[in-house]
Motif scaffolding. Structure first.
Motif, mmCIF file in Angstrom:
data_model
loop_
_atom_site.group_PDB
_atom_site.id
_atom_site.type_symbol
_atom_site.label_atom_id
_atom_site.label_comp_id
_atom_site.label_asym_id
_atom_site.label_seq_id
_atom_site.Cartn_x
_atom_site.Cartn_y
_atom_site.Cartn_z
ATOM 1 N N SER A 637 1.228 -1.319 -0.005
ATOM 2 C CA SER A 637 -0.067 0.074 -0.440
ATOM 3 C C SER A 637 0.868 1.386 0.111
ATOM 4 C CB SER A 637 -1.111 -0.710 0.999
ATOM 5 O OG SER A 637 -0.082 0.206 2.794
ATOM 6 N N GLN A 638 2.241 1.356 0.441
ATOM 7 C CA GLN A 638 3.688 2.485 0.426
ATOM 8 C C GLN A 638 3.574 2.397 -0.464
ATOM 9 O OE1 GLN A 638 6.001 1.587 3.673
ATOM 10 N NE2 GLN A 638 4.110 1.734 5.158
ATOM 11 N N LEU A 639 3.427 1.450 -1.922
ATOM 12 C CA LEU A 639 4.023 1.984 -3.630
ATOM 13 C C LEU A 639 3.034 2.828 -3.911
ATOM 14 C CD1 LEU A 639 5.250 -1.916 -3.527
ATOM 15 C CD2 LEU A 639 6.756 0.150 -2.713
ATOM 16 N N SER A 695 11.731 -9.517 -4.188
ATOM 17 C CA SER A 695 10.881 -8.925 -3.162
ATOM 18 C C SER A 695 9.658 -7.973 -3.546
ATOM 19 C CB SER A 695 11.601 -8.806 -2.293
ATOM 20 O OG SER A 695 12.202 -9.902 -1.523
ATOM 21 N N VAL A 696 10.639 -6.682 -4.159
ATOM 22 C CA VAL A 696 10.075 -5.154 -3.979
ATOM 23 C C VAL A 696 9.909 -5.735 -5.630
ATOM 24 C CG1 VAL A 696 10.648 -2.938 -4.802
ATOM 25 C CG2 VAL A 696 12.251 -4.040 -3.263
ATOM 26 N N LEU A 705 -1.579 -4.090 -9.126
ATOM 27 C CA LEU A 705 -3.247 -6.456 -9.702
ATOM 28 C C LEU A 705 -3.738 -4.815 -8.603
ATOM 29 C CD1 LEU A 705 -1.543 -9.265 -10.188
ATOM 30 C CD2 LEU A 705 -2.301 -7.907 -12.069
ATOM 31 N N GLU A 706 -4.023 -4.474 -7.598
ATOM 32 C CA GLU A 706 -4.529 -4.312 -7.104
ATOM 33 C C GLU A 706 -5.360 -3.135 -7.437
ATOM 34 O OE1 GLU A 706 -2.676 -3.321 -3.190
ATOM 35 O OE2 GLU A 706 -2.862 -5.373 -2.449
ATOM 36 N N ALA A 707 -4.294 -2.073 -8.221
ATOM 37 C CA ALA A 707 -4.782 -1.376 -8.809
ATOM 38 C C ALA A 707 -5.379 -1.072 -10.159
ATOM 39 C CB ALA A 707 -3.410 0.072 -9.495
#
Length: 789
Positions: A637-639, A695-696, A705-707
């Protein structure tokens, strides 16, 4: 004691019977005393026997002579017969070789013909004498006793009908005689009616009918008696007629009404013009009936009931209801007026079209307001419209078809015909074009023109040759539009036909979607409209009549006038002759539009997929998924979203927003479900299965994908489930390097996934991942850089 009697010289053998006789007669000596008497007795007996013997001898001789004479007579008869036969044969031979008999017959023909003519003339004169006597007898009873006059008239009528029947069997002989008797009968009937009518006319004149009569007044005795006499005179004609007969007293009383109508609407007045028919003629015609309806029912209703209640016409309102009887009398003058209007309409199709609507309205008013059945309580009154259409249907049909096609072409050529009508329905409903809405409105107006027509073949002509013809042409426009779209967008089409700059520009952005949505929404609108019509009473009734006719029609026959079985079947439904409840009147048309709708939807899905493929191309080409970071516990969420995803998200949002305003909710979800599945496959193949992730990188991919899912859910709630497999893969890809609080680390997951399928399935179950298979899980884990080191 036996006595030896002398033996006769003619016999030497003693006669036993003689001995017995002598023994019986001479048994004692005393018997000899009676010997003389005995001898005398014997002599008498002998004489008698001798006489009998002589008679028998004579009869025998006579019989012998008679037999000989008879035998000789038979022989002579045979000889005479043979001689006669020979004579006949000779004469026949002479006759056969002679022409004398033919000449004799020819000589007799003319006298025989003259004799027959004399006999026939006598019969003619006798028949004419009887006809004249019956006519004079009938006239002698009028106007005092119409029932007595009817007896003579009835005999004359039966004679006329019998002569007509016999004439048919005699090859139309005696034409003049039959015509004379029929003419005399008809003239007598007219004379009888005129005689009785004049009596009523005199009564009406004395009472100043109708000006001097109030509608609430009662008829006096003399008036009613004249009325009843006319009914009595006409009663047999009413009962035995096969068609509707106008009642004589109503004809007499309606004469002033007819004269008024002719003066007002058939003269040179302003109200006589064609344009005044609907505004003046029809309303005043109905007002006239309405005005006198109560008067006739109150005064003569019981008279009609008493005369016809116990007859076979008791169920016909034209004889039992005075108002209906009045209408029957007034309809001929209205027909005369309509005939003149139709002739004007044949030269002015637009007026003819409006006239037919006015006639249908008039028919409905007469039926509903006065319960008029026209003498047919089962089917009802056919109406003045049907009478006009029997003669002029083709003219009216041509006018209506020309108007409909002209209006259709105006609609298609209007500037906004191809524009989407976004205000047609609320959100979540399909949006047709203005042209589609106007076409269905046009077809509804065509239905209103012919739905009150009585004849089935007329209705079917309107349906097939106007409405379905327009729908077929409109369907062809959709097909041409989709074919043009395919030509522009497909590689083969562009190669063969080329694409202009204008065509390419029209499909830029949402242009392609709009083009397809026009076809999709308009096709859906047509289909929905036709299905709604199929449930309307008019089209349901038309479908039932069509099925009934089809079941009794061979495939090479006609269902209606000029309409073959196969043609109607191809235009309407293949189930027209089925026994079940399947099929509706617009089956074939709906199926054709459904194919266009399906093709447009498939093209729309392809267009969206292609749009997303182009938009996501930079994102798919991004190779920076292996960025290294010191932070091993990243919060997605911070990205921020990957920069290369900004444009695809804009395109995706644009497409979602545009389609939500044009498609129905169901179609919208169905289209996007398929599109998102394609998008998932593309991201799965070109990113998840093709790139290596740190990992990043894995966290960044999950954030992207969330977006995408968030954007989709905002427009289509819960529809991001279409990306569930991809999102589960991202979750597996984002397993931490070091597990905390009993969580599964990336290495642990990798070890277990590659142990065997059973262990891999357990791992996925613990992670609450249902959409991935063990094989896919292993491939995803291999995309992590850390597991490959």
């Amino acid at each position: 004691m036996a006595i030896n009697a002398p033996t006769p010289s003619y016999s030497q053998i003693p006669d036993i019977r003689l001995e017995d006789y002598l023994d019986d007669k001479l048994q004692s000596s005393t018997d000899f005393e009676n010997l003389d008497s005995l001898l005398a007795s014997v002599e008498v007996q002998r004489s008698q026997l001798q006489a009998q013997l002589d008679d028998a001898t004579r009869e025998l001789e006579d019989a012998r002579r008679a037999s000989q004479d008879h035998q000789g007579g038979v022989s002579r008869s045979i000889n005479e017969f043979n001689a006669l036969q020979e004579s006949i044969d000779v004469r026949l031979k002479i006759v056969a070789e002679s022409s004398a008999p033919d000449e004799a017959i020819r000589r007799l023909e003319q006298p025989m013909k003259q004799l027959r003519k004399v006999e026939l003339a006598y019969q003619y004169v006798s028949l004419l004498h009887d006809v004249e006597n019956l006519r004079l007898e009938a006239r002698s009873h009028l106007p005092q006793s119409p029932k007595a006059a009817l007896q003579s008239y009835s005999r004359l009528k039966k004679l006329s009908m019998r002569l007509r029947e016999l004439q048919g069997a005699a090859d139309q002989a005696a034409t003049h005689l039959v015509n004379h008797v029929e003419g005399t009968t008809e003239n007598l009937w007219e004379e009888m009616k005129n005689t009785m009518s004049k009596e009523l006319e005199h009564v009406l004149k004395e009472r100043n009918w109708p000006q001097g009569i109030d509608t609430g007044a009662e008829m006096d005795t003399e008036w009613l008696q004249c009325f009843e006499k006319l009914i009595d005179l006409q009663a047999p004609e009413v009962v035995y007629s096969n068609k509707v007969v106008s009642l004589l007293p109503f004809e007499v009383m309606a004469k002033p009404f007819i004269l008024w109508f002719q003066f007002q609407f058939m003269g040179n007045n302003a109200t006589s013009g064609p344009q005044s028919f609907g505004t003046f003629c029809v309303p005043q015609f109905l007002a006239l009936i309405d005005k006198w309806e109560g008067f006739f029912r109150d005064n003569v209703g019981y008279v009609l009931a008493s005369r016809f209640q116990d007859t076979k016409v008791r169920g016909l309102s034209v004889y039992m209801d005075p108002a209906c009887a009045l209408i029957t009398v007034l309809l001929p003058v209205m027909r005369e007026k309509i005939d003149t209007l139709v002739q004007h309409g044949l030269k002015n199709p637009q007026f003819l079209s409006s006239l037919m609507v006015q006639l249908m309205d008039l028919d409905d008013e007469i039926r509903l307001r006065f319960n008029y059945d026209g003498g047919d309580p089962d089917q009802g009154w056919a109406g003045l419209t049907s009478e006009v259409l029997e003669r002029y249907f083709d003219d009216w049909f041509k006018a209506e078809k020309d108007f409909a096609l002209e209006r259709y072409h105006v609609i298609m050529n209007s500037p906004d015909a191809r524009n989407m009508d976004y205000d047609y329905s609320s959100a979540g409903k399909m949006k047709p074009t203005f042209g589609a809405v106007r076409v269905t409105d046009l077809l509804k107006s065509v239905t209103s023109q012919y739905e009150r027509v009585r004849r089935f073949s007329h209705k079917l002509r309107f349906l097939i040759d106007i409405q379905l013809e327009i729908l077929d042409d409109y369907h062809d426009r959709f097909k041409d539009s989709l074919d043009a779209y395919y030509t522009i967008t497909s590689t083969l089409g562009r190669t063969l036909h080329g694409v202009t700059k204008e065509q390419a520009a029209a499909l830029e952005g949402t242009g392609a979607f709009e083009t397809l949505c026009k076809v999709l929404g308009s096709s859906d609108h047509i289909i929905a409209t036709l299905k709604d019509w199929s449930n309307e009473e008019f089209f349901v009734s038309l479908w039932e009549q069509l099925q009934m006719r089809a079941k009794h029609t061979h495939s090479d026959g006609n269902i209606a006038t000029g309409m073959s079985y196969e043609n109607v079947k191809d235009k309407t439904s293949a189930d027209i002759s089925s026994d079940g409840d399947s099929g509706i009147l617009f089956d074939e048309t709906i199926a054709a539009y459904a194919r266009r709708r399906k093709a447009a939807e498939e093209y729309l899905v392809s267009a969206l997929v292609d749009s997303h493929q182009k938009a996501f191309r930079p994102y798919f080409a991004k190779a920076h998924w292996t960025t290294i970071s010191d932070d091993t516990h990243l919060d997605t969420s911070q990205l921020s979203v990957t920069p290369e995803l900004d444009e695809p998200l804009k395109i995706l949002k644009r497409n979602l927003t545009f389609l939500t305003s044009t498609l129905s909710a169901a179609v919208y979800r169905r289209v996007w479900r398929e599109v998102l599945e394609k998008l998932q496959d593309a991201i799965w193949t070109t990113v998840l299965m093709a790139q290596n992730f740190t990992s990043v990188g894995a966290a960044q991919f999950a954030r992207d994908l969330e977006a995408i899912a968030s954007l989709i859910d905002r427009h289509i709630p819960n529809s991001s489930i279409a990306l569930s497999t991809l999102r589960d893969g991202a979750r597996l890809l984002n397993l931490p390097l070091e597990a905390a609080d009993g969580a599964i680390s990336l290495q642990q997951a990798s070890d277990r996934a590659f142990t065997d399928n059973m262990e891999a399935k357990k791992l996925l179950a613990e992670l609450d991942i249902e959409s991935l298979t063990p094989a896919n899980a292993r491939k995803i884990l291999q995309r992590r850089v850390e597991t490959s080191e």
